[in-house]
Design a protein around this motif. Structure first.
Motif, PDB file in Angstrom:
ATOM      1  N   LEU A   1     -35.467  -6.649   6.820  1.00  0.00           N
ATOM      2  CA  LEU A   1     -34.464  -6.533   5.767  1.00  0.00           C
ATOM      3  C   LEU A   1     -33.497  -7.707   5.846  1.00  0.00           C
ATOM      4  O   LEU A   1     -33.226  -8.231   6.920  1.00  0.00           O
ATOM      5  CB  LEU A   1     -33.700  -5.222   5.905  1.00  0.00           C
ATOM      6  CG  LEU A   1     -34.513  -3.954   5.673  1.00  0.00           C
ATOM      7  CD1 LEU A   1     -33.641  -2.731   5.914  1.00  0.00           C
ATOM      8  CD2 LEU A   1     -35.103  -3.930   4.284  1.00  0.00           C
ATOM      9  N   THR A   2     -32.998  -8.110   4.693  1.00  0.00           N
ATOM     10  CA  THR A   2     -32.095  -9.251   4.637  1.00  0.00           C
ATOM     11  C   THR A   2     -31.138  -9.089   3.474  1.00  0.00           C
ATOM     12  O   THR A   2     -31.104  -8.048   2.826  1.00  0.00           O
ATOM     13  CB  THR A   2     -32.894 -10.570   4.544  1.00  0.00           C
ATOM     14  OG1 THR A   2     -31.994 -11.663   4.715  1.00  0.00           O
ATOM     15  CG2 THR A   2     -33.640 -10.699   3.240  1.00  0.00           C
ATOM     16  N   ASN A   3     -30.397 -10.129   3.201  1.00  0.00           N
ATOM     17  CA  ASN A   3     -29.474 -10.107   2.075  1.00  0.00           C
ATOM     18  C   ASN A   3     -29.671 -11.369   1.239  1.00  0.00           C
ATOM     19  O   ASN A   3     -30.391 -12.289   1.626  1.00  0.00           O
ATOM     20  CB  ASN A   3     -28.020  -9.978   2.563  1.00  0.00           C
ATOM     21  CG  ASN A   3     -27.631 -11.081   3.515  1.00  0.00           C
ATOM     22  OD1 ASN A   3     -27.999 -12.245   3.332  1.00  0.00           O
ATOM     23  ND2 ASN A   3     -26.892 -10.732   4.554  1.00  0.00           N
ATOM     24  N   LYS A   4     -29.003 -11.378   0.116  1.00  0.00           N
ATOM     25  CA  LYS A   4     -29.141 -12.476  -0.832  1.00  0.00           C
ATOM     26  C   LYS A   4     -28.730 -13.819  -0.215  1.00  0.00           C
ATOM     27  O   LYS A   4     -29.392 -14.832  -0.401  1.00  0.00           O
ATOM     28  CB  LYS A   4     -28.318 -12.186  -2.073  1.00  0.00           C
ATOM     29  CG  LYS A   4     -28.509 -13.140  -3.197  1.00  0.00           C
ATOM     30  CD  LYS A   4     -27.735 -12.646  -4.408  1.00  0.00           C
ATOM     31  CE  LYS A   4     -27.907 -13.533  -5.590  1.00  0.00           C
ATOM     32  NZ  LYS A   4     -27.154 -13.013  -6.750  1.00  0.00           N
ATOM     33  N   LYS A   5     -27.643 -13.835   0.545  1.00  0.00           N
ATOM     34  CA  LYS A   5     -27.148 -15.061   1.173  1.00  0.00           C
ATOM     35  C   LYS A   5     -28.211 -15.686   2.084  1.00  0.00           C
ATOM     36  O   LYS A   5     -28.452 -16.878   2.050  1.00  0.00           O
ATOM     37  CB  LYS A   5     -25.873 -14.760   1.954  1.00  0.00           C
ATOM     38  CG  LYS A   5     -25.262 -15.960   2.624  1.00  0.00           C
ATOM     39  CD  LYS A   5     -23.996 -15.565   3.366  1.00  0.00           C
ATOM     40  CE  LYS A   5     -23.431 -16.750   4.125  1.00  0.00           C
ATOM     41  NZ  LYS A   5     -22.226 -16.406   4.869  1.00  0.00           N
ATOM     42  N   THR A   6     -28.867 -14.850   2.883  1.00  0.00           N
ATOM     43  CA  THR A   6     -29.894 -15.325   3.800  1.00  0.00           C
ATOM     44  C   THR A   6     -31.094 -15.866   3.045  1.00  0.00           C
ATOM     45  O   THR A   6     -31.645 -16.912   3.397  1.00  0.00           O
ATOM     46  CB  THR A   6     -30.330 -14.197   4.751  1.00  0.00           C
ATOM     47  OG1 THR A   6     -29.196 -13.751   5.480  1.00  0.00           O
ATOM     48  CG2 THR A   6     -31.398 -14.655   5.719  1.00  0.00           C
ATOM     49  N   LEU A   7     -31.494 -15.177   1.977  1.00  0.00           N
ATOM     50  CA  LEU A   7     -32.640 -15.641   1.187  1.00  0.00           C
ATOM     51  C   LEU A   7     -32.340 -16.954   0.488  1.00  0.00           C
ATOM     52  O   LEU A   7     -33.187 -17.844   0.443  1.00  0.00           O
ATOM     53  CB  LEU A   7     -33.055 -14.563   0.174  1.00  0.00           C
ATOM     54  CG  LEU A   7     -33.623 -13.293   0.791  1.00  0.00           C
ATOM     55  CD1 LEU A   7     -33.904 -12.270  -0.310  1.00  0.00           C
ATOM     56  CD2 LEU A   7     -34.869 -13.570   1.592  1.00  0.00           C
ATOM     57  N   LEU A   8     -31.138 -17.109  -0.045  1.00  0.00           N
ATOM     58  CA  LEU A   8     -30.772 -18.381  -0.675  1.00  0.00           C
ATOM     59  C   LEU A   8     -30.756 -19.512   0.351  1.00  0.00           C
ATOM     60  O   LEU A   8     -31.161 -20.631   0.051  1.00  0.00           O
ATOM     61  CB  LEU A   8     -29.426 -18.249  -1.389  1.00  0.00           C
ATOM     62  CG  LEU A   8     -29.453 -17.428  -2.685  1.00  0.00           C
ATOM     63  CD1 LEU A   8     -28.044 -17.188  -3.182  1.00  0.00           C
ATOM     64  CD2 LEU A   8     -30.309 -18.094  -3.746  1.00  0.00           C
ATOM     65  N   ALA A   9     -30.305 -19.222   1.566  1.00  0.00           N
ATOM     66  CA  ALA A   9     -30.327 -20.231   2.632  1.00  0.00           C
ATOM     67  C   ALA A   9     -31.755 -20.630   2.967  1.00  0.00           C
ATOM     68  O   ALA A   9     -32.039 -21.798   3.211  1.00  0.00           O
ATOM     69  CB  ALA A   9     -29.608 -19.707   3.865  1.00  0.00           C
ATOM     70  N   LEU A  10     -32.665 -19.668   2.950  1.00  0.00           N
ATOM     71  CA  LEU A  10     -34.083 -19.958   3.206  1.00  0.00           C
ATOM     72  C   LEU A  10     -34.627 -20.917   2.154  1.00  0.00           C
ATOM     73  O   LEU A  10     -35.477 -21.750   2.443  1.00  0.00           O
ATOM     74  CB  LEU A  10     -34.881 -18.643   3.201  1.00  0.00           C
ATOM     75  CG  LEU A  10     -36.364 -18.721   3.511  1.00  0.00           C
ATOM     76  CD1 LEU A  10     -36.605 -19.196   4.940  1.00  0.00           C
ATOM     77  CD2 LEU A  10     -37.018 -17.370   3.292  1.00  0.00           C
ATOM     78  N   LEU A  11     -34.100 -20.809   0.947  1.00  0.00           N
ATOM     79  CA  LEU A  11     -34.524 -21.681  -0.147  1.00  0.00           C
ATOM     80  C   LEU A  11     -33.759 -23.011  -0.172  1.00  0.00           C
ATOM     81  O   LEU A  11     -33.979 -23.837  -1.046  1.00  0.00           O
ATOM     82  CB  LEU A  11     -34.332 -20.968  -1.489  1.00  0.00           C
ATOM     83  CG  LEU A  11     -35.165 -19.712  -1.699  1.00  0.00           C
ATOM     84  CD1 LEU A  11     -34.748 -19.008  -2.970  1.00  0.00           C
ATOM     85  CD2 LEU A  11     -36.647 -20.059  -1.726  1.00  0.00           C
TER      86      LEU A  11
END
Length: 63
Positions: free
Chosen positions: A51-61
Motif C-alpha cells: 500500500l502507498t499514497n499519491k505522493k509516493t507514486l508521483l515520486a516514483l514517476l
C-alpha cells in the motif's frame, strides 16, 4: 484528482489482472500485491510493493 488525470498525455496508467495474466506477472517479477512498476521506453525504472499514497507514486514517476 487521480494520477492518471493529472498526468494525462505524459504518463499512461494501466492495470494488470495477475490472476487472468499470470505469465505477465511472472515476466515483470510481480510476487506481491499491490505492486506498481514504472516503465520508460519499455524498461522498468522503479517499483513499489504494498500500500502507498499519491505522493509516493508521483515520486516514483519523477514528479
Amino acid at each position: 484528482m487521480t494520477i492518471a488525470a493529472e498526468t494525462a498525455g505524459q504518463v499512461k496508467v494501466v492495470k494488470l489482472d495477475v490472476d487472468a495474466s499470470p505469465a505477465a506477472a511472472k515476466r515483470f517479477g510481480i510476487r506481491g500485491l499491490p505492486t506498481v512498476v514504472a516503465f520508460q521506453n519499455g524498461e522498468p525504472l522503479g517499483r513499489h510493493i504494498g500500500l502507498t499514497n499519491k505522493k509516493t507514486l508521483l515520486a516514483l514517476l519523477g514528479r
